[in-house]
Design an enzyme around this catalytic site. Structure first.
Site, PDB file in Angstrom:
ATOM      1  N   LEU A 163       0.879  -1.318  -0.086  1.00  0.00           N
ATOM      2  CA  LEU A 163       0.201  -0.056  -0.120  1.00  0.00           C
ATOM      3  C   LEU A 163       0.703   1.202  -0.105  1.00  0.00           C
ATOM      4  O   LEU A 163       1.083   2.029   0.912  1.00  0.00           O
ATOM      5  CB  LEU A 163      -0.695  -0.119   1.264  1.00  0.00           C
ATOM      6  CG  LEU A 163      -2.327   0.803   1.070  1.00  0.00           C
ATOM      7  CD1 LEU A 163      -2.876   0.621  -0.317  1.00  0.00           C
ATOM      8  CD2 LEU A 163      -3.216   0.454   2.119  1.00  0.00           C
ATOM      9  N   HIS A 164       1.544   1.348  -0.986  1.00  0.00           N
ATOM     10  CA  HIS A 164       2.568   2.637  -1.242  1.00  0.00           C
ATOM     11  C   HIS A 164       2.430   3.172  -2.697  1.00  0.00           C
ATOM     12  O   HIS A 164       1.730   2.510  -3.688  1.00  0.00           O
ATOM     13  CB  HIS A 164       3.996   2.274  -1.082  1.00  0.00           C
ATOM     14  CG  HIS A 164       4.016   1.442   0.658  1.00  0.00           C
ATOM     15  ND1 HIS A 164       4.379   2.288   1.341  1.00  0.00           N
ATOM     16  CD2 HIS A 164       4.132   0.277   0.717  1.00  0.00           C
ATOM     17  CE1 HIS A 164       4.488   1.676   2.575  1.00  0.00           C
ATOM     18  NE2 HIS A 164       4.474   0.307   2.032  1.00  0.00           N
ATOM     19  N   ALA A 165       2.854   4.271  -3.018  1.00  0.00           N
ATOM     20  CA  ALA A 165       3.114   4.749  -4.249  1.00  0.00           C
ATOM     21  C   ALA A 165       1.686   4.765  -5.008  1.00  0.00           C
ATOM     22  O   ALA A 165       0.474   5.300  -4.407  1.00  0.00           O
ATOM     23  CB  ALA A 165       4.054   4.034  -5.152  1.00  0.00           C
ATOM     24  N   PRO A 198      -0.595   2.609  -5.632  1.00  0.00           N
ATOM     25  CA  PRO A 198      -1.797   1.772  -5.014  1.00  0.00           C
ATOM     26  C   PRO A 198      -2.395   2.541  -3.645  1.00  0.00           C
ATOM     27  O   PRO A 198      -3.707   2.799  -3.579  1.00  0.00           O
ATOM     28  CB  PRO A 198      -1.143   0.267  -4.392  1.00  0.00           C
ATOM     29  CG  PRO A 198       0.009   0.066  -5.496  1.00  0.00           C
ATOM     30  CD  PRO A 198       0.419   1.357  -5.704  1.00  0.00           C
TER      31      PRO A 198
END
Length: 93
Positions: free
Chosen positions: A14-16, A18
């Site tokens: 759950l980074h960038a 997404p």
């Protein structure tokens, strides 16, 4: 209040991208949406990029989604879809 545990399937966790799609999706609903790691009591607003990134959620980890309000079920369905969709297929609206 409605709650759901979801396994994150995006390669980056759950980074960038997404995380951006997740936060923008959360903002579309009339509900109080919260997110936490399934094994933690640290809870953040699902519509906060800083909060979402602070959880440092990785691919394959479980998160808890909690929703309260008129759009709670619809919001959980949409957020679960973001978390379980391969990253290459995510689109931000």
């Amino acid at each position: 209040m409605t709650e759901r545990v979801v396994t994150v399937a995006t390669e980056a966790g759950l980074h960038a991208r997404p995380a951006d799609v997740f936060v923008e999706t959360a903002k579309r609903f009339d509900a109080d949406l919260r997110l936490s790691r399934a094994d933690s009591d640290d809870v953040v607003a699902a519509d906060s990029m800083i909060g979402v990134n602070s959880l440092n959620v990785r691919n394959g980890e479980d998160v808890r989604l909690v929703a309260e309000g008129p759009d709670a079920e619809e919001a959980l369905d949409a957020l679960e879809a973001v978390l379980t969709t391969p990253e290459a297929e995510l689109r931000s609206d």
